[in-house]
Design a protein around this motif. Structure first.
Motif, mmCIF file in Angstrom:
data_model
loop_
_atom_site.group_PDB
_atom_site.id
_atom_site.type_symbol
_atom_site.label_atom_id
_atom_site.label_comp_id
_atom_site.label_asym_id
_atom_site.label_seq_id
_atom_site.Cartn_x
_atom_site.Cartn_y
_atom_site.Cartn_z
ATOM 1 N N ILE A 84 31.693 55.074 73.045
ATOM 2 C CA ILE A 84 31.345 53.652 72.997
ATOM 3 C C ILE A 84 31.128 53.114 74.411
ATOM 4 N N HIS A 85 31.968 53.543 75.349
ATOM 5 C CA HIS A 85 31.828 53.130 76.750
ATOM 6 C C HIS A 85 30.468 53.580 77.299
ATOM 7 N N GLY A 86 30.108 54.828 77.045
ATOM 8 C CA GLY A 86 28.820 55.346 77.525
ATOM 9 C C GLY A 86 27.633 54.665 76.863
ATOM 10 N N ALA A 87 27.714 54.458 75.544
ATOM 11 C CA ALA A 87 26.611 53.800 74.839
ATOM 12 C C ALA A 87 26.451 52.357 75.311
ATOM 13 N N ASN A 88 27.548 51.672 75.554
ATOM 14 C CA ASN A 88 27.467 50.290 76.039
ATOM 15 C C ASN A 88 26.862 50.248 77.446
ATOM 16 N N GLY A 89 27.225 51.209 78.284
ATOM 17 C CA GLY A 89 26.623 51.282 79.618
ATOM 18 C C GLY A 89 25.129 51.550 79.551
ATOM 19 N N MET A 90 24.723 52.465 78.674
ATOM 20 C CA MET A 90 23.295 52.741 78.509
ATOM 21 C C MET A 90 22.558 51.525 77.939
ATOM 22 N N ARG A 91 23.211 50.795 77.034
ATOM 23 C CA ARG A 91 22.613 49.579 76.482
ATOM 24 C C ARG A 91 22.337 48.568 77.591
#
Length: 150
Positions: A84-91
């Motif tokens: 979730i941390h990585g996906a939010n950063g990519m978002r």
């Protein structure tokens, strides 16, 4: 006198009523980052420093860890927070650099779908892990003996 130009904004949005999702995303990144540091360094310490160290890492070590609920939940928490941390950063990166609204939406949806798929798959692997699955074809004596004892 020199004037500084206004910062470039890919989209101008009017503040809607309701929860401020950007603020909560920002807070999540800070909190999950701190928790992830603890989880990751704990994971590395147990796997690489305790016992035989890196030489003790084998299938039996992982099977033993996944046999206890504490380590299952530790690894699942690390998996969920990291994805979730990585996906939010990519978002955030997509929102900053993709100007086309439709492309941005497609990419953000793809990010969350792939993160969700990996979370479901990883959680299933951790909680349904069975070291005795397919043991009849194994050539490892200790595994055959362990599974026969169950």
């Amino acid at each position: 006198m020199t004037t500084i130009a206004d910062p470039r904004s890919p989209r101008t949005s009017v503040r809607r009523s309701g929860p401020n999702l950007e603020k909560w995303g920002w807070i999540y990144m800070r909190v999950s980052g701190v928790v992830l540091v603890v989880l990751i360094f704990g994971h590395l310490f147990i796997n690489l420093m305790v016992g035989e160290g890196i030489h003790g890492l084998d299938f039996a070590f992982i099977a033993g860890k996944f046999a206890t609920p504490f380590w299952q939940w530790w690894d699942v928490a690390m998996l969920w927070l990291a994805l979730i941390h990585g996906a939010n950063g990519m978002r955030t990166i997509v929102n900053d650099y993709v100007l086309n609204e439709r492309t941005r939406k497609v990419l953000v949806w793809a990010l969350w779908l792939s993160a969700g798929f990996l979370i479901v798959l990883g959680t299933l692997v951790v909680f349904t892990f069975d070291p005795c699955l397919g043991v009849e074809n194994s050539t490892t004596e200790w595994l055959i003996e362990m599974c026969a004892a169950q």
